[in-house]
Structures are given as structure tokens and as C-alpha cells.
Design a protein around this motif. Structure first.
Motif, PDB file in Angstrom:
ATOM      1  N   SER A  86       0.889  -1.328   0.164  1.00 27.64           N
ATOM      2  CA  SER A  86       0.078   0.001   0.017  1.00 27.64           C
ATOM      3  C   SER A  86       0.684   1.169   0.012  1.00 27.64           C
ATOM      4  CB  SER A  86      -0.741   0.174   0.954  1.00 27.64           C
ATOM      5  OG  SER A  86       0.008   0.277   2.369  1.00 27.64           O
ATOM      6  N   GLN A  87       2.026   1.257   0.438  1.00 26.15           N
ATOM      7  CA  GLN A  87       2.951   2.373   0.551  1.00 26.15           C
ATOM      8  C   GLN A  87       2.132   3.667   1.381  1.00 26.15           C
ATOM      9  OE1 GLN A  87       5.941   2.289  -0.178  1.00 26.15           O
ATOM     10  NE2 GLN A  87       5.741   0.335  -0.679  1.00 26.15           N
ATOM     11  N   TYR A  88       1.127   3.060   2.207  1.00 26.27           N
ATOM     12  CA  TYR A  88       0.038   4.083   2.961  1.00 26.27           C
ATOM     13  C   TYR A  88      -0.327   4.905   1.896  1.00 26.27           C
ATOM     14  CZ  TYR A  88       2.664   2.698   7.239  1.00 26.27           C
ATOM     15  OH  TYR A  88       2.948   2.026   8.346  1.00 26.27           O
ATOM     16  N   ASP A  89      -1.020   4.549   0.748  1.00 26.70           N
ATOM     17  CA  ASP A  89      -1.702   5.331  -0.215  1.00 26.70           C
ATOM     18  C   ASP A  89      -3.191   4.862   0.120  1.00 26.70           C
ATOM     19  OD1 ASP A  89      -3.104   5.393  -2.743  1.00 26.70           O
ATOM     20  OD2 ASP A  89      -1.392   6.022  -3.495  1.00 26.70           O
ATOM     21  N   LYS A  90      -3.875   5.817   0.436  1.00 19.52           N
ATOM     22  CA  LYS A  90      -5.381   5.674   0.561  1.00 19.52           C
ATOM     23  C   LYS A  90      -6.147   5.084  -0.747  1.00 19.52           C
ATOM     24  CE  LYS A  90      -5.837   9.115   4.122  1.00 19.52           C
ATOM     25  NZ  LYS A  90      -6.266  10.244   4.781  1.00 19.52           N
ATOM     26  N   GLY A  91      -5.704   5.512  -1.885  1.00 17.01           N
ATOM     27  CA  GLY A  91      -6.327   4.944  -3.088  1.00 17.01           C
ATOM     28  C   GLY A  91      -6.301   3.541  -3.187  1.00 17.01           C
ATOM     29  N   GLN A 113      -8.773   0.329  -3.118  1.00 15.74           N
ATOM     30  CA  GLN A 113      -8.660  -0.553  -4.262  1.00 15.74           C
ATOM     31  C   GLN A 113      -8.913  -1.939  -3.816  1.00 15.74           C
ATOM     32  OE1 GLN A 113      -5.535  -0.232  -7.300  1.00 15.74           O
ATOM     33  NE2 GLN A 113      -6.295   1.860  -7.305  1.00 15.74           N
ATOM     34  N   TYR A 114      -8.227  -2.318  -2.635  1.00 15.61           N
ATOM     35  CA  TYR A 114      -7.953  -3.364  -1.982  1.00 15.61           C
ATOM     36  C   TYR A 114      -9.468  -3.903  -1.364  1.00 15.61           C
ATOM     37  CZ  TYR A 114      -2.957  -3.031  -2.713  1.00 15.61           C
ATOM     38  OH  TYR A 114      -1.768  -2.802  -3.356  1.00 15.61           O
ATOM     39  N   LEU A 115     -10.109  -2.900  -0.733  1.00 20.73           N
ATOM     40  CA  LEU A 115     -11.256  -3.141  -0.324  1.00 20.73           C
ATOM     41  C   LEU A 115     -12.511  -3.472  -1.254  1.00 20.73           C
ATOM     42  CD1 LEU A 115     -11.420  -0.246   2.407  1.00 20.73           C
ATOM     43  CD2 LEU A 115     -11.427  -2.764   2.946  1.00 20.73           C
ATOM     44  N   GLU A 116     -12.072  -2.824  -2.247  1.00 19.24           N
ATOM     45  CA  GLU A 116     -12.922  -2.998  -3.463  1.00 19.24           C
ATOM     46  C   GLU A 116     -12.715  -4.513  -4.139  1.00 19.24           C
ATOM     47  OE1 GLU A 116     -15.505  -1.543  -5.178  1.00 19.24           O
ATOM     48  OE2 GLU A 116     -15.529  -0.213  -3.499  1.00 19.24           O
ATOM     49  N   GLN A 117     -11.470  -4.977  -3.938  1.00 18.78           N
ATOM     50  CA  GLN A 117     -11.294  -6.317  -4.423  1.00 18.78           C
ATOM     51  C   GLN A 117     -11.941  -7.321  -3.434  1.00 18.78           C
ATOM     52  OE1 GLN A 117      -7.021  -7.226  -5.100  1.00 18.78           O
ATOM     53  NE2 GLN A 117      -6.877  -5.056  -6.278  1.00 18.78           N
ATOM     54  N   LEU A 118     -11.963  -6.800  -2.051  1.00 15.13           N
ATOM     55  CA  LEU A 118     -12.489  -7.850  -1.245  1.00 15.13           C
ATOM     56  C   LEU A 118     -13.983  -7.865  -1.664  1.00 15.13           C
ATOM     57  CD1 LEU A 118     -12.858  -9.419   1.555  1.00 15.13           C
ATOM     58  CD2 LEU A 118     -13.132  -7.337   2.645  1.00 15.13           C
ATOM     59  N   ARG A 119     -14.714  -6.831  -2.204  1.00 16.83           N
ATOM     60  CA  ARG A 119     -16.105  -6.817  -2.533  1.00 16.83           C
ATOM     61  C   ARG A 119     -16.382  -7.474  -3.616  1.00 16.83           C
ATOM     62  NH1 ARG A 119     -20.064  -1.791  -3.334  1.00 16.83           N
ATOM     63  NH2 ARG A 119     -18.246  -0.611  -3.328  1.00 16.83           N
ATOM     64  N   GLY A 120     -15.460  -7.666  -4.655  1.00 18.06           N
ATOM     65  CA  GLY A 120     -15.401  -8.448  -5.713  1.00 18.06           C
ATOM     66  C   GLY A 120     -14.846  -9.812  -5.546  1.00 18.06           C
ATOM     67  N   GLN A 121     -14.880 -10.344  -4.387  1.00 15.92           N
ATOM     68  CA  GLN A 121     -14.528 -11.564  -4.175  1.00 15.92           C
ATOM     69  C   GLN A 121     -12.992 -11.975  -4.414  1.00 15.92           C
ATOM     70  OE1 GLN A 121     -17.935 -13.895  -5.309  1.00 15.92           O
ATOM     71  NE2 GLN A 121     -19.083 -13.078  -3.220  1.00 15.92           N
ATOM     72  N   ALA A 122     -12.235 -11.281  -4.643  1.00 20.75           N
ATOM     73  CA  ALA A 122     -10.830 -11.577  -5.155  1.00 20.75           C
ATOM     74  C   ALA A 122     -10.224 -12.360  -3.866  1.00 20.75           C
ATOM     75  CB  ALA A 122      -9.935 -10.583  -5.298  1.00 20.75           C
ATOM     76  N   PHE A 123     -10.589 -12.299  -2.706  1.00 20.40           N
ATOM     77  CA  PHE A 123      -9.972 -12.971  -1.626  1.00 20.40           C
ATOM     78  C   PHE A 123     -11.315 -12.969  -0.537  1.00 20.40           C
ATOM     79  CE2 PHE A 123      -8.923  -8.608  -0.731  1.00 20.40           C
ATOM     80  CZ  PHE A 123      -8.373  -8.039  -1.668  1.00 20.40           C
ATOM     81  N   ASP A 124     -11.257 -13.949   0.263  1.00 16.93           N
ATOM     82  CA  ASP A 124     -12.320 -14.251   1.520  1.00 16.93           C
ATOM     83  C   ASP A 124     -11.939 -13.271   2.740  1.00 16.93           C
ATOM     84  OD1 ASP A 124     -13.320 -16.348  -0.001  1.00 16.93           O
ATOM     85  OD2 ASP A 124     -11.909 -17.389   0.870  1.00 16.93           O
ATOM     86  N   HIS A 125     -11.002 -12.816   3.105  1.00 25.14           N
ATOM     87  CA  HIS A 125     -10.351 -11.976   3.969  1.00 25.14           C
ATOM     88  C   HIS A 125      -9.463 -11.183   3.924  1.00 25.14           C
ATOM     89  CE1 HIS A 125     -12.409 -15.417   6.329  1.00 25.14           C
ATOM     90  NE2 HIS A 125     -11.448 -16.303   5.628  1.00 25.14           N
ATOM     91  N   LEU A 126      -9.525 -10.118   4.555  1.00 19.74           N
ATOM     92  CA  LEU A 126      -8.471  -8.938   4.367  1.00 19.74           C
ATOM     93  C   LEU A 126      -7.774  -8.688   5.784  1.00 19.74           C
ATOM     94  CD1 LEU A 126      -7.406  -7.029   2.147  1.00 19.74           C
ATOM     95  CD2 LEU A 126      -9.346  -5.444   2.564  1.00 19.74           C
TER      96      LEU A 126
END
Length: 163
Positions: A42-47, A51-64
Motif C-alpha cells: 500500500s505504501q500508505y496510499d489511501k487510494g 482498491q483492496y477493499l473493492e477487491q474484497l467486495r469483488g471476492q478476489a479474496f475471502d478475508h483482508l
């Protein structure tokens, strides 16, 4: 079955021993399970964190797992309906899981030890220039609790390492 058996791990960088050891421990545990880790820099980048939260929504992974973060907890919590989210810090939020080590006693003890040794000029060096950082707040508070009552002059010098 609807499971990806993947866990996304948001990590700001691996240039600090803490994150390196943390990832090694997670990898060791993942090898003993049916889950795979996806390391998400992430490099502490909010954007990027969004994106990673959006990938969780898209079921790219089960947990974050957020090892450290820049994004606010309310935003993170709004994605909890898409999968389990764990923050590696003390979090008092009903929708988020929290795993952390209470570093306060060790930090205070370190300052007490330095005080006993007679040091009068100390520098606290932080890896991120963000006064909201829990490490920054802990260091400041512990320093003041242990050393601010001294009659002799103690200088607190705060430095940030730019990455």
C-alpha cells in the motif's frame, strides 16, 4: 463453494523488521492451512487501500488483513459485509476484528531504563510522517509520562525517515 481460500494482506512495505517478521509468520501459518496469502503493498496510499477493499467486495479474496493503514476505520468497516477484515491494532468497532500487542508497558519501561542510565537528550525516530500513527502517539505519550516530570532538561527530538 464460493470461497477463494485467499487472504489479502495489506502491508505498507517490507523495509522494516516488524513487517518482515509478520509476513514470515503469516506465510508459515498459511502453509499449514488451505489458505493462500496475497501480499498487497500500500505504501500508505489511501487510494490503493480502497482498491483492496473493492477487491474484497469483488471476492478476489475471502478475508483482508490490514497490518497498518492510512484509511479511516469507518471506511474499512463499511466493507465488512464482504468478508472478515482484521486490523493489527486495537480497534473498538463491532464490524472489525482486531489483533494487537499492547506495546505500552515495553515502551514505558524502555524510557524508564534510559532515565535510570542518566540520558538527557533523546531522539524518537519514526518511519512515517503522520501524527495519527499509533506508534507515533504511543512514543510521544510514553515519553511524556516517564520523562516529562524530570527537573533536568530533557529534549524530545522527533524525526521522520522519508521513504
Amino acid at each position: 463453494m464460493g470461497s477463494s481460500y485467499r487472504v489479502g494482506v495489506v502491508i505498507p512495505h517490507v523495509r522494516h523488521t516488524y513487517f518482515t517478521k509478520l509476513i514470515n509468520g503469516m506465510l508459515d501459518q498459511a502453509q499449514r492451512s488451505t489458505y493462500n496469502l496475497l501480499l498487497l503493498s500500500s505504501q500508505y496510499d489511501k487510494g490503493l487501500e480502497i482498491q483492496y477493499l473493492e477487491q474484497l467486495r469483488g471476492q478476489a479474496f475471502d478475508h483482508l488483513i490490514f497490518t497498518s493503514r492510512s484509511i479511516d476505520l469507518e471506511t474499512i468497516a463499511s466493507y465488512a459485509k464482504y468478508g472478515n477484515i482484521v486490523c493489527l491494532e486495537k480497534v473498538n468497532h463491532p464490524q472489525l476484528s482486531s489483533v494487537y500487542v499492547d506495546r505500552k508497558p515495553a515502551c514505558r519501561e524502555a524510557f524508564r531504563w534510559l532515565k535510570e542510565l542518566g540520558y538527557q537528550h533523546l531522539a524518537l525516530i519514526f518511519t512515517r510522517k503522520d501524527k495519527r500513527s499509533s506508534t507515533y502517539q504511543l512514543g510521544q505519550k510514553s515519553f511524556k509520562q516517564v520523562l516529562s516530570e524530570e527537573k533536568r532538561t530533557i529534549v524530545l527530538k522527533l524525526e521522520f525517515i522519508e521513504r
